[in-house]
Design a protein around this motif. Structure first.
Motif, PDB file in Angstrom:
ATOM      1  N   UNK A 192       5.465  -4.108  10.838  1.00  0.00           N
ATOM      2  CA  UNK A 192       5.276  -2.811  10.182  1.00  0.00           C
ATOM      3  C   UNK A 192       6.635  -2.290   9.737  1.00  0.00           C
ATOM      4  N   UNK A 193       6.748  -2.003   8.450  1.00  0.00           N
ATOM      5  CA  UNK A 193       7.981  -1.397   7.926  1.00  0.00           C
ATOM      6  C   UNK A 193       7.569  -0.106   7.206  1.00  0.00           C
ATOM      7  N   UNK A 194       7.745   1.040   7.868  1.00  0.00           N
ATOM      8  CA  UNK A 194       7.328   2.304   7.249  1.00  0.00           C
ATOM      9  C   UNK A 194       8.154   2.617   6.002  1.00  0.00           C
ATOM     10  N   UNK A 195       7.523   3.262   5.046  1.00  0.00           N
ATOM     11  CA  UNK A 195       8.221   3.517   3.780  1.00  0.00           C
ATOM     12  C   UNK A 195       9.357   4.533   3.935  1.00  0.00           C
ATOM     13  N   UNK A 196       9.304   5.318   5.009  1.00  0.00           N
ATOM     14  CA  UNK A 196      10.375   6.296   5.228  1.00  0.00           C
ATOM     15  C   UNK A 196      11.671   5.667   5.725  1.00  0.00           C
ATOM     16  N   UNK A 197      11.607   4.445   6.162  1.00  0.00           N
ATOM     17  CA  UNK A 197      12.784   3.790   6.744  1.00  0.00           C
ATOM     18  C   UNK A 197      13.724   3.357   5.622  1.00  0.00           C
ATOM     19  N   UNK A 198      14.860   4.064   5.522  1.00  0.00           N
ATOM     20  CA  UNK A 198      15.739   3.852   4.369  1.00  0.00           C
ATOM     21  C   UNK A 198      17.192   3.717   4.787  1.00  0.00           C
ATOM     22  N   UNK A 199      17.952   3.026   3.956  1.00  0.00           N
ATOM     23  CA  UNK A 199      19.414   2.990   4.082  1.00  0.00           C
ATOM     24  C   UNK A 199      19.902   3.656   2.804  1.00  0.00           C
ATOM     25  N   UNK A 200      20.363   4.891   2.890  1.00  0.00           N
ATOM     26  CA  UNK A 200      20.653   5.664   1.676  1.00  0.00           C
ATOM     27  C   UNK A 200      19.342   5.863   0.932  1.00  0.00           C
ATOM     28  N   UNK A 201      19.314   5.378  -0.327  1.00  0.00           N
ATOM     29  CA  UNK A 201      18.087   5.538  -1.120  1.00  0.00           C
ATOM     30  C   UNK A 201      17.189   4.315  -1.042  1.00  0.00           C
ATOM     31  N   UNK A 202      17.664   3.278  -0.391  1.00  0.00           N
ATOM     32  CA  UNK A 202      16.926   2.003  -0.437  1.00  0.00           C
ATOM     33  C   UNK A 202      15.947   1.882   0.727  1.00  0.00           C
ATOM     34  N   UNK A 203      14.678   1.686   0.389  1.00  0.00           N
ATOM     35  CA  UNK A 203      13.659   1.531   1.433  1.00  0.00           C
ATOM     36  C   UNK A 203      13.658   0.085   1.924  1.00  0.00           C
ATOM     37  N   UNK A 204      13.685  -0.066   3.252  1.00  0.00           N
ATOM     38  CA  UNK A 204      13.653  -1.420   3.827  1.00  0.00           C
ATOM     39  C   UNK A 204      12.339  -2.123   3.498  1.00  0.00           C
ATOM     40  N   UNK A 205      11.306  -1.326   3.297  1.00  0.00           N
ATOM     41  CA  UNK A 205       9.995  -1.872   2.938  1.00  0.00           C
ATOM     42  C   UNK A 205      10.107  -2.786   1.715  1.00  0.00           C
ATOM     43  N   UNK A 206      10.842  -2.319   0.707  1.00  0.00           N
ATOM     44  CA  UNK A 206      10.997  -3.090  -0.529  1.00  0.00           C
ATOM     45  C   UNK A 206      11.742  -4.396  -0.281  1.00  0.00           C
ATOM     46  N   UNK A 207      12.739  -4.349   0.596  1.00  0.00           N
ATOM     47  CA  UNK A 207      13.522  -5.556   0.885  1.00  0.00           C
ATOM     48  C   UNK A 207      12.674  -6.585   1.627  1.00  0.00           C
ATOM     49  N   UNK A 208      11.910  -6.097   2.607  1.00  0.00           N
ATOM     50  CA  UNK A 208      11.086  -7.036   3.382  1.00  0.00           C
ATOM     51  C   UNK A 208       9.966  -7.595   2.495  1.00  0.00           C
ATOM     52  N   UNK A 209       9.470  -6.759   1.590  1.00  0.00           N
ATOM     53  CA  UNK A 209       8.435  -7.225   0.655  1.00  0.00           C
ATOM     54  C   UNK A 209       9.017  -8.319  -0.245  1.00  0.00           C
ATOM     55  N   UNK A 210      10.262  -8.116  -0.672  1.00  0.00           N
ATOM     56  CA  UNK A 210      10.922  -9.102  -1.536  1.00  0.00           C
ATOM     57  C   UNK A 210      11.101 -10.415  -0.782  1.00  0.00           C
ATOM     58  N   UNK A 211      11.532 -10.305   0.470  1.00  0.00           N
ATOM     59  CA  UNK A 211      11.757 -11.487   1.288  1.00  0.00           C
ATOM     60  C   UNK A 211      10.433 -12.233   1.549  1.00  0.00           C
ATOM     61  N   UNK A 212       9.436 -11.460   1.911  1.00  0.00           N
ATOM     62  CA  UNK A 212       8.114 -12.008   2.225  1.00  0.00           C
ATOM     63  C   UNK A 212       7.548 -12.734   0.995  1.00  0.00           C
ATOM     64  N   UNK A 213       7.651 -12.043  -0.166  1.00  0.00           N
ATOM     65  CA  UNK A 213       7.106 -12.621  -1.398  1.00  0.00           C
ATOM     66  C   UNK A 213       7.834 -13.894  -1.802  1.00  0.00           C
ATOM     67  N   UNK A 214       9.127 -13.941  -1.534  1.00  0.00           N
ATOM     68  CA  UNK A 214       9.932 -15.085  -1.967  1.00  0.00           C
ATOM     69  C   UNK A 214       9.813 -16.277  -1.027  1.00  0.00           C
ATOM     70  N   UNK A 215       9.803 -16.010   0.269  1.00  0.00           N
ATOM     71  CA  UNK A 215       9.921 -17.115   1.215  1.00  0.00           C
ATOM     72  C   UNK A 215       8.638 -17.469   1.957  1.00  0.00           C
ATOM     73  N   UNK A 216       7.570 -16.737   1.709  1.00  0.00           N
ATOM     74  CA  UNK A 216       6.388 -16.918   2.550  1.00  0.00           C
ATOM     75  C   UNK A 216       5.135 -16.884   1.698  1.00  0.00           C
ATOM     76  N   UNK A 217       4.184 -17.765   2.011  1.00  0.00           N
ATOM     77  CA  UNK A 217       2.958 -17.783   1.215  1.00  0.00           C
ATOM     78  C   UNK A 217       1.731 -17.253   1.953  1.00  0.00           C
ATOM     79  N   UNK A 218       1.958 -16.630   3.067  1.00  0.00           N
ATOM     80  CA  UNK A 218       0.851 -15.939   3.722  1.00  0.00           C
ATOM     81  C   UNK A 218       0.124 -16.764   4.767  1.00  0.00           C
ATOM     82  N   UNK A 219      -0.404 -16.052   5.768  1.00  0.00           N
ATOM     83  CA  UNK A 219      -1.229 -16.721   6.783  1.00  0.00           C
ATOM     84  C   UNK A 219      -2.522 -17.169   6.097  1.00  0.00           C
TER      85      UNK A 219
END
Ligand code: MLT
Length: 406
Positions: free
Chosen positions: A263-290
């Motif tokens: 779970x990566x809540x959308x409020x979790x941010x470093x400055x303006x950058x939401x970690x949700x977007x980064x994990x989504x990018x990583x997940x989409x790039x490196x993983x094809x799903x259960x």
């Protein structure tokens, strides 16, 4: 000429459970007549619950028909599963987590190893000591931990938070300020827990110093006491500082099926950058799903039948936990854990080191546990037994240990 990731060369020895597996196999080959009881790795032994088997069969049949066949799963996981998770694991407990903050994966081990990728290499990590080895080893591989001191068995750039009998195996806020804090409750390996008030202190601290808590709640199904939180999002402010890892391995017996989520809540941010977007990018790039069939099995965990059957399965393992706890206590061992967790943490007798006790039990009574020192320096002098065996093997193992004359 190619070059290696030299960080791998810094790792001392092999992965803890691989080392144990090799030792036990060598003993078993040399002593084929011995019946070894394995209470080392936290691997389940009970078959999948009927509701899950039924869901698996149904999904397999769907995959065999053109009109219901599925290919790649959606990036974050199927909505039917993410909705079931959001409703049952979060909304039902008053936690404000929505389905699109949940990333379905093939288990919490991979997620707990991979999550560090979205953080800068100069972040300082803080870990409990003893600790589930994946958190530290994956940061070593990334190059975030500095140099290893073989004498103290510690890394120069890691902040260790000792969890000992003196603090009831609950970490204290660190003196140095970390950027990433790994917490696991109910704890692997000690079986200890923290109350909601204690966890709230960690959330407040993380928000104050600008740290992220990576909260591993893989064992939450084993909580029996009411003041122990099932999710970090029960604490106020956690949406702004915490990532939570969950697994279907321990609550539903999926160690061989593979399913988990982060779970990566959308409020979790470093400055303006939401970690949700980064994990989504990583997940989409490196993983094809259960796999679809596995996600359908996961959905069945939340059906009424599934819940009833799994409650019984958890109770079965917790009955083993009390058997081990009480049996060893009666025999004079100092034991803890086993009340809100499937792990019993015991002190090794007669000042033996964790590995000496491991060898002693393997060779003399053919019982396998996990040496506490394998989880970190503060684990030295301790030993972990899992409640995930069959009841019969658990009883026999405890009887055998009770019979040892040291
Ligand atoms: C353990 O024994 O600590 C666990 O089984 C490890 C895991 O869940 O990966």
């Amino acid at each position: 000429m190619f070059k290696l990731n030299n960080n791998y060369l810094k790792l001392p020895g092999s992965y803890l459970f691989s080392t144990i597996g090799k030792k036990v196999n060598a003993y078993s080959v040399a002593n084929p007549d011995k019946k070894i009881i394995r209470l080392g790795i936290g691997d389940v032994t009970q078959p999948l619950a009927p509701a899950i088997i039924q869901a698996l069969h149904g999904a397999v049949d769907e995959m065999g028909r053109a009109e219901t066949f599925r290919g790649y799963a959606p990036d974050l996981g199927y909505e039917f599963l993410r909705n079931a998770i959001a409703d049952n694991d979060y909304k039902a407990r008053g936690c404000d987590i929505s389905a699109d903050e949940i990333f379905v994966s093939d288990g919490a081990k991979c997620d707990s190893g991979n999550i560090q990728e979205i953080f800068s290499l100069d972040n300082r990590i803080a870990v409990c000591d003893p600790v589930y080895p994946v958190y530290v080893d994956s940061n070593v591989m990334a190059g975030r931990t500095g140099t290893y001191d073989a004498n103290t068995e510690t890394w120069s750039d890691v902040i260790y938070m000792p969890c000992t009998a003196a603090n009831n195996f609950a970490p204290e806020l660190p003196k140095e300020t970390p950027d990433l804090i790994y917490l696991c409750f109910p704890n692997n390996p000690t079986g200890a827990t923290v109350t909601k008030a204690q966890l709230q202190e960690w959330v407040d601290y993380a928000n104050k110093v600008g740290a992220v808590i990576i909260y591993d709640a893989a064992y939450e199904a084993y909580i029996s006491e009411t003041d122990v939180p099932h999710s970090i999002y029960e604490c106020e402010g956690a949406r702004a500082c915490a990532i939570e890892l969950r697994s279907f391995s321990k609550n539903a017996g999926f160690t061989g099926v593979r399913l988990g989520f982060t779970v990566v809540p959308k409020e979790l941010k470093c400055g303006d950058v939401a970690l949700h977007g980064l994990w989504a990018r990583r997940h989409g790039t490196k993983y094809n799903g259960a796999p679809y069939i596995v996600q359908r099995a996961g959905e069945a965990v939340y059906s009424e039948e599934g819940k009833t059957q799994l409650k019984k399965q958890v109770a079965y393992y917790m009955n083993n936990a009390s058997y081990i706890y009480n049996g060893l206590k009666e025999a004079g061992f100092t034991v803890s854990g086993g009340v809100n967790a499937p792990y019993i943490w015991l002190q090794t007798p007669k000042g033996m080191t964790s590995w000496e006790f491991f060898d002693y039990l393997l060779e003399n009574v053919n019982v396998v546990g996990t040496p506490g020192s394998g989880f970190g320096p503060s684990g030295e002098g301790y030993f972990r037994l899992t409640a995930f065996g069959s009841y019969e093997n658990t009883v026999e193992a405890v009887d055998r240990i009770k019979g040892v004359r040291l």
